[in-house]
Write a protein that holds these residues in place. Structure first.
Motif, PDB file in Angstrom:
ATOM      1  N   ILE A   1       1.090  -1.120   0.125  1.00 34.87           N
ATOM      2  CA  ILE A   1       0.506  -0.112  -0.264  1.00 34.87           C
ATOM      3  C   ILE A   1       0.812   1.383  -0.176  1.00 34.87           C
ATOM      4  N   SER A   2       2.075   1.139   0.994  1.00 36.47           N
ATOM      5  CA  SER A   2       2.464   2.271   1.217  1.00 36.47           C
ATOM      6  C   SER A   2       3.504   2.276  -0.305  1.00 36.47           C
ATOM      7  N   SER A   3       3.537   2.054  -1.173  1.00 32.25           N
ATOM      8  CA  SER A   3       4.818   1.782  -2.349  1.00 32.25           C
ATOM      9  C   SER A   3       3.602   2.348  -3.600  1.00 32.25           C
ATOM     10  N   VAL A   4       2.545   1.970  -3.227  1.00 30.51           N
ATOM     11  CA  VAL A   4       1.811   2.241  -4.726  1.00 30.51           C
ATOM     12  C   VAL A   4       1.056   3.603  -3.952  1.00 30.51           C
ATOM     13  N   ILE A   5       1.372   4.460  -2.825  1.00 31.89           N
ATOM     14  CA  ILE A   5       0.634   5.939  -2.808  1.00 31.89           C
ATOM     15  C   ILE A   5       2.354   6.389  -3.282  1.00 31.89           C
ATOM     16  N   THR A   6       3.077   6.125  -2.338  1.00 31.07           N
ATOM     17  CA  THR A   6       4.025   7.156  -2.605  1.00 31.07           C
ATOM     18  C   THR A   6       4.705   7.283  -4.771  1.00 31.07           C
ATOM     19  N   ASP A   7       4.637   5.811  -5.276  1.00 30.44           N
ATOM     20  CA  ASP A   7       5.353   5.208  -6.225  1.00 30.44           C
ATOM     21  C   ASP A   7       4.178   6.305  -7.119  1.00 30.44           C
ATOM     22  N   GLY A   8       3.556   6.465  -6.762  1.00 26.42           N
ATOM     23  CA  GLY A   8       1.596   7.269  -7.121  1.00 26.42           C
ATOM     24  C   GLY A   8       2.141   8.340  -7.470  1.00 26.42           C
ATOM     25  N   CYS A   9       2.890   9.083  -6.019  1.00 29.61           N
ATOM     26  CA  CYS A   9       3.138  10.846  -6.445  1.00 29.61           C
ATOM     27  C   CYS A   9       4.319  11.062  -7.524  1.00 29.61           C
ATOM     28  N   SER A  10       4.795   9.425  -8.079  1.00 33.08           N
ATOM     29  CA  SER A  10       6.342  10.156  -8.843  1.00 33.08           C
ATOM     30  C   SER A  10       5.517   9.256 -10.462  1.00 33.08           C
ATOM     31  N   ALA A  11       4.076   9.031 -11.128  1.00 35.60           N
ATOM     32  CA  ALA A  11       3.886   8.440 -11.752  1.00 35.60           C
ATOM     33  C   ALA A  11       4.278   9.337 -13.039  1.00 35.60           C
ATOM     34  N   PHE A  12       3.321  10.693 -12.793  1.00 32.89           N
ATOM     35  CA  PHE A  12       4.011  10.950 -14.009  1.00 32.89           C
ATOM     36  C   PHE A  12       5.218  12.455 -13.975  1.00 32.89           C
ATOM     37  N   MET A  13       5.651  11.783 -13.297  1.00 30.75           N
ATOM     38  CA  MET A  13       6.948  13.388 -12.888  1.00 30.75           C
ATOM     39  C   MET A  13       8.110  12.217 -12.956  1.00 30.75           C
ATOM     40  N   SER A  14       7.984  10.303 -13.212  1.00 33.28           N
ATOM     41  CA  SER A  14       9.127   9.932 -13.553  1.00 33.28           C
ATOM     42  C   SER A  14       9.739   9.676 -14.774  1.00 33.28           C
ATOM     43  N   VAL A  15       8.751  10.175 -15.652  1.00 35.29           N
ATOM     44  CA  VAL A  15       8.567   9.748 -17.047  1.00 35.29           C
ATOM     45  C   VAL A  15       8.467  10.738 -17.801  1.00 35.29           C
ATOM     46  N   GLN A  16       8.238  11.989 -16.940  1.00 30.66           N
ATOM     47  CA  GLN A  16       8.204  13.130 -18.233  1.00 30.66           C
ATOM     48  C   GLN A  16       8.942  12.891 -19.640  1.00 30.66           C
ATOM     49  N   HIS A  17       9.580  12.796 -19.484  1.00 34.74           N
ATOM     50  CA  HIS A  17      10.336  13.029 -20.924  1.00 34.74           C
ATOM     51  C   HIS A  17       9.826  11.786 -22.225  1.00 34.74           C
ATOM     52  N   ALA A  18       9.054  10.511 -21.315  1.00 29.74           N
ATOM     53  CA  ALA A  18       8.052   9.513 -22.190  1.00 29.74           C
ATOM     54  C   ALA A  18       6.875  10.575 -22.445  1.00 29.74           C
ATOM     55  N   ILE A  19       6.400  11.529 -21.566  1.00 29.78           N
ATOM     56  CA  ILE A  19       5.255  11.857 -21.559  1.00 29.78           C
ATOM     57  C   ILE A  19       5.387  13.369 -22.775  1.00 29.78           C
ATOM     58  N   GLN A  20       6.214  14.144 -22.869  1.00 31.98           N
ATOM     59  CA  GLN A  20       6.453  14.945 -23.340  1.00 31.98           C
ATOM     60  C   GLN A  20       6.902  14.308 -25.574  1.00 31.98           C
ATOM     61  N   GLN A  21       7.168  13.563 -25.274  1.00 31.63           N
ATOM     62  CA  GLN A  21       8.322  12.691 -26.259  1.00 31.63           C
ATOM     63  C   GLN A  21       7.415  12.097 -27.215  1.00 31.63           C
ATOM     64  N   VAL A  22       6.883  10.945 -26.418  1.00 28.53           N
ATOM     65  CA  VAL A  22       5.660   9.983 -27.045  1.00 28.53           C
ATOM     66  C   VAL A  22       4.419   9.803 -26.801  1.00 28.53           C
ATOM     67  N   ARG A  23       3.359   9.857 -27.618  1.00 23.06           N
ATOM     68  CA  ARG A  23       1.895   9.790 -27.063  1.00 23.06           C
ATOM     69  C   ARG A  23       1.342   8.854 -26.898  1.00 23.06           C
ATOM     70  N   LEU A  24       1.322   8.215 -25.658  1.00 21.08           N
ATOM     71  CA  LEU A  24       0.775   7.144 -25.215  1.00 21.08           C
ATOM     72  C   LEU A  24      -0.150   7.211 -24.002  1.00 21.08           C
ATOM     73  N   PRO A  25      -1.503   6.772 -24.360  1.00 20.62           N
ATOM     74  CA  PRO A  25      -2.428   6.733 -22.668  1.00 20.62           C
ATOM     75  C   PRO A  25      -1.744   7.576 -21.423  1.00 20.62           C
ATOM     76  N   TYR A  26      -2.174   8.099 -20.649  1.00 22.67           N
ATOM     77  CA  TYR A  26      -1.338   8.565 -19.335  1.00 22.67           C
ATOM     78  C   TYR A  26      -2.059   7.508 -17.802  1.00 22.67           C
ATOM     79  N   THR A  27      -2.677   6.667 -18.498  1.00 22.39           N
ATOM     80  CA  THR A  27      -2.709   5.517 -17.001  1.00 22.39           C
ATOM     81  C   THR A  27      -2.194   4.690 -17.864  1.00 22.39           C
ATOM     82  N   VAL A  28      -1.473   4.160 -18.516  1.00 20.01           N
ATOM     83  CA  VAL A  28      -0.479   3.058 -19.121  1.00 20.01           C
ATOM     84  C   VAL A  28       1.101   4.020 -17.821  1.00 20.01           C
ATOM     85  N   HIS A  29       1.205   5.051 -17.718  1.00 23.89           N
ATOM     86  CA  HIS A  29       2.509   5.263 -17.196  1.00 23.89           C
ATOM     87  C   HIS A  29       1.690   4.521 -15.627  1.00 23.89           C
ATOM     88  N   VAL A  30       0.606   4.791 -15.142  1.00 31.86           N
ATOM     89  CA  VAL A  30      -0.427   4.355 -13.147  1.00 31.86           C
ATOM     90  C   VAL A  30      -0.625   3.230 -13.572  1.00 31.86           C
TER      91      VAL A  30
END
Length: 284
Positions: A105-134
């Motif tokens: 539970i705690s790992s899901v919560i802490t990793d969830g905080c960085s679900a988008f920030m940790s893949v910012q280069h992929a989000i800005q360069q590759v067109r993928l659904p955001y739910t894929v990263h989650v």
């Protein structure tokens, strides 16, 4: 100016007339979810790659987590069984399940905080659904839970504790936990991308919540204040997994609390995701 008896402003633009209507935000969010779920092969492969890269060059790999958890269980099981005056044969399985589920539970919560920030280069360069990263983040932690789960039969065998048919209730409980991890990761991922103070605040709160949640102590120790523990949503999430494996009944309101938390969280997250989904790429 008059054209064919009508003002020019009243004429229909042929280009605009043939242009398809832009989907609303809710429909775009649903399309993102459906596309992310359909690409399950992608986020499963990415999650496994995350684990491999995290422990690259290590001899035991992810089993280091299992090894460290086993040491913690052995140390805490001996100490706290003496402090609480409990039988180690009953307390150690209780502690093992509590720690394993809490880590998930705690790992899901802490990793969830960085679900988008940790893949910012992929989000800005590759067109993928955001739910894929989650989904990648939740499935990665589910794999780690699977590694650590090998400790359960070992501890139960050493303590002489059996597993009955009630353990099958773990399946719906785990599904509900994954669904809650999904909406929590989306919600915290968006908030963390917009407000960078959210991850350290969440990490600090989790440290406090760990000690006030019946993870390594039983809810009965609260006495007349037991309702404080029973209505703790994190305890309810742990209880729907731990109690069936221990062959014990769940707390009176655990399933109801988890159900309400699942439905309510999905509805709130759906509103936020539909409203702010288009801004995630700018926030990261």
């Amino acid at each position: 100016m008059i054209v064919a008896g009508k003002p020019l402003s009243a004429q229909t633009d042929p280009v605009q007339a043939t242009r398809p209507a832009k989907p609303n935000r809710g429909r775009l969010a649903l399309r993102d979810l459906a596309s992310g779920m359909s690409q399950h092969w992608l986020w499963r492969a990415m999650a496994m790659q995350d684990i491999v890269l995290r422990y690259r060059g290590s001899v035991l790999g992810p089993l280091w987590l299992t090894f460290s958890t086993a040491i913690m269980i052995a140390a805490m099981g001996f100490v706290y069984s003496q402090i609480f005056h409990l039988d180690p044969e009953r307390y150690v399985p209780f502690l093992t399940l509590g720690l394993l589920i809490w880590q998930f539970i705690s790992s899901v919560i802490t990793d969830g905080c960085s679900a988008f920030m940790s893949v910012q280069h992929a989000i800005q360069q590759v067109r993928l659904p955001y739910t894929v990263h989650v989904l990648r983040s939740v499935f990665r932690n589910l794999l780690i839970l699977g590694h650590n789960a090998v400790l359960i039969p070992i501890v139960f065998l050493m303590m002489g504790h059996g597993i009955g048919w009630d353990a099958l209730m773990v399946i719906p409980g785990l599904i509900l936990l994954c669904i809650n991890g999904f909406w929590i990761s989306i919600l915290l991922g968006m908030l963390s991308a917009r407000f960078r103070d959210v991850p350290p605040i969440v990490a600090a709160l989790l440290q406090v919540v760990f000690f006030v949640t019946p993870v390594f102590w039983t809810v009965e120790t609260l006495g007349k204040y037991r309702h404080v523990g029973d209505f703790n949503p994190l305890f309810a999430a742990i209880d729907v997994i731990r109690a069936p494996l221990l062959g014990e009944p769940c707390a009176p309101y655990s399933w109801q609390i988890v159900g309400i938390m699942t439905v309510g969280g999905l509805l709130v997250t759906a509103v936020f995701f539909s409203r702010f989904r288009s801004r995630i790429a700018y926030w990261v």
